[in-house]
Design an enzyme around this catalytic site. Sequence first.
Site, PDB file in Angstrom:
ATOM      1  N   CYS A 130     -62.783 -78.299 -44.621  1.00  0.00           N
ATOM      2  CA  CYS A 130     -61.817 -77.243 -44.948  1.00  0.00           C
ATOM      3  C   CYS A 130     -61.752 -77.006 -46.459  1.00  0.00           C
ATOM      4  O   CYS A 130     -61.147 -77.801 -47.186  1.00  0.00           O
ATOM      5  CB  CYS A 130     -60.438 -77.625 -44.408  1.00  0.00           C
ATOM      6  SG  CYS A 130     -59.165 -76.436 -44.835  1.00  0.00           S
ATOM      7  N   CYS A 133     -58.159 -76.473 -47.792  1.00  0.00           N
ATOM      8  CA  CYS A 133     -57.353 -77.692 -47.900  1.00  0.00           C
ATOM      9  C   CYS A 133     -57.826 -78.556 -49.073  1.00  0.00           C
ATOM     10  O   CYS A 133     -57.021 -79.113 -49.802  1.00  0.00           O
ATOM     11  CB  CYS A 133     -57.447 -78.529 -46.624  1.00  0.00           C
ATOM     12  SG  CYS A 133     -57.522 -77.585 -45.106  1.00  0.00           S
ATOM     13  N   ASP A 134     -59.125 -78.702 -49.244  1.00  0.00           N
ATOM     14  CA  ASP A 134     -59.657 -79.736 -50.145  1.00  0.00           C
ATOM     15  C   ASP A 134     -60.396 -79.212 -51.372  1.00  0.00           C
ATOM     16  O   ASP A 134     -60.794 -80.005 -52.231  1.00  0.00           O
ATOM     17  CB  ASP A 134     -60.617 -80.658 -49.359  1.00  0.00           C
ATOM     18  CG  ASP A 134     -59.916 -81.331 -48.194  1.00  0.00           C
ATOM     19  OD1 ASP A 134     -58.708 -81.591 -48.315  1.00  0.00           O
ATOM     20  OD2 ASP A 134     -60.560 -81.586 -47.165  1.00  0.00           O
TER      21      ASP A 134
END
Length: 302
Positions: A130, A133-134
């Site tokens: 992701c 997200c990261d």
Amino acid sequence: MHDVIIIGAGPAGLSAALYLLRSNLDVLLIEKEGIGGQIAKSPRLENYPAIESISGMEWADKLFNQIDNLGVHFDFGEVTTIKKLGEAHFQVDYGTIEESKAVIIASGVSHRSLGLPKEEQFVGHGLSYCATCDGAFYKDQDVLVVGDGNTAVQYAISLANLCKKVTICTLFGKFFADEIIVKRMESLPNVVIRHNLESKELLGDKELTGVRFLNKESGEMETLNADGVFVAIGQVPHNEAFAPLVDLEKGFITVDEDMQTKTPGLFAAGDCRVKKTRQVVTAVSDGAIAAVSVEKYLSRNS
Ligand SMILES: Cc1cc2nc3c(=O)[nH]c(=O)nc-3n(C[C@H](O)[C@H](O)[C@H](O)COP(=O)(O)OP(=O)(O)OC[C@H]3O[C@@H](n4cnc5c(N)ncnc54)[C@H](O)[C@@H]3O)c2cc1C
């Protein structure tokens, strides 16, 4: 007893909840991970009618607020079993047991993994599925994106805003993504495109340091070093828990055009069902159809 239990708070489940709550029904929505499902992981939603551009997370938050204001019952947990106890009477187990007159499965899909040794171990240590997200963990660093579809291309575009260099590696000689975003990615100076690379080994001890590929053109092995690797190679359904009550085709739930499964009162909507186009707009549409079908089912059976 709730009127309806919805499994999954992605676009399909949220949209079903919206329709059901507006019909004054009692709805319990159960989610195992995070509100918004897959779209919450997308930096940009740009193909939803009337909204030019919005982050997936913001879109999902708006929809969740809308159903929250309408009085949805929401709980976190993973549904592991659904039992049908009688006409219009279901029991759903997600650690807690709850009962309802109808159930909508909106369990979506999750990322496909590369299937390489040490893959699990590297998650959070250089490997991610992701970018939204990261991605921020890799600011000003070099990253790889493995994949060739819309998600991989979107990841490359958003990571290019943050990272020094993004190398996108495809398995074949082309992309299977919308031309408009491929062109946008190609115009970015810090994105390098590499075709015909098959991932063979994840390198590193505790932290992932790169990937060893088979270059399918040259037949040689090739190592690409990177601080982070983002994998976007497709999705898989997880409907095994519902198998006693539904028919599955390659893991996806079969429904009729009213989103009805083979078990009366049990419906399925969104990416978890057999369908050709898996998008937010089709998931939302499925959710609405399932909700209307539930209402009809309840008026016949309550
Ligand atoms: C990175 C990315 C970018 C994308 N970009 C776009 C885009 O720009 N435009 C577009 O139209 N589409 C896009 N998509 C596709 C879109 O997000 C999906 O088609 C859509 O989210 C499907 O919605 P859904 O509700 O069916 O399933 P999902 O979004 O997968 O939601 C299912 C939810 O159910 C939960 N769940 C699953 N099993 C259980 C269980 N047993 N118990 C409890 N909860 C459970 C999951 O945790 C999840 O939250 C993108 C997808 C990704 C991954």
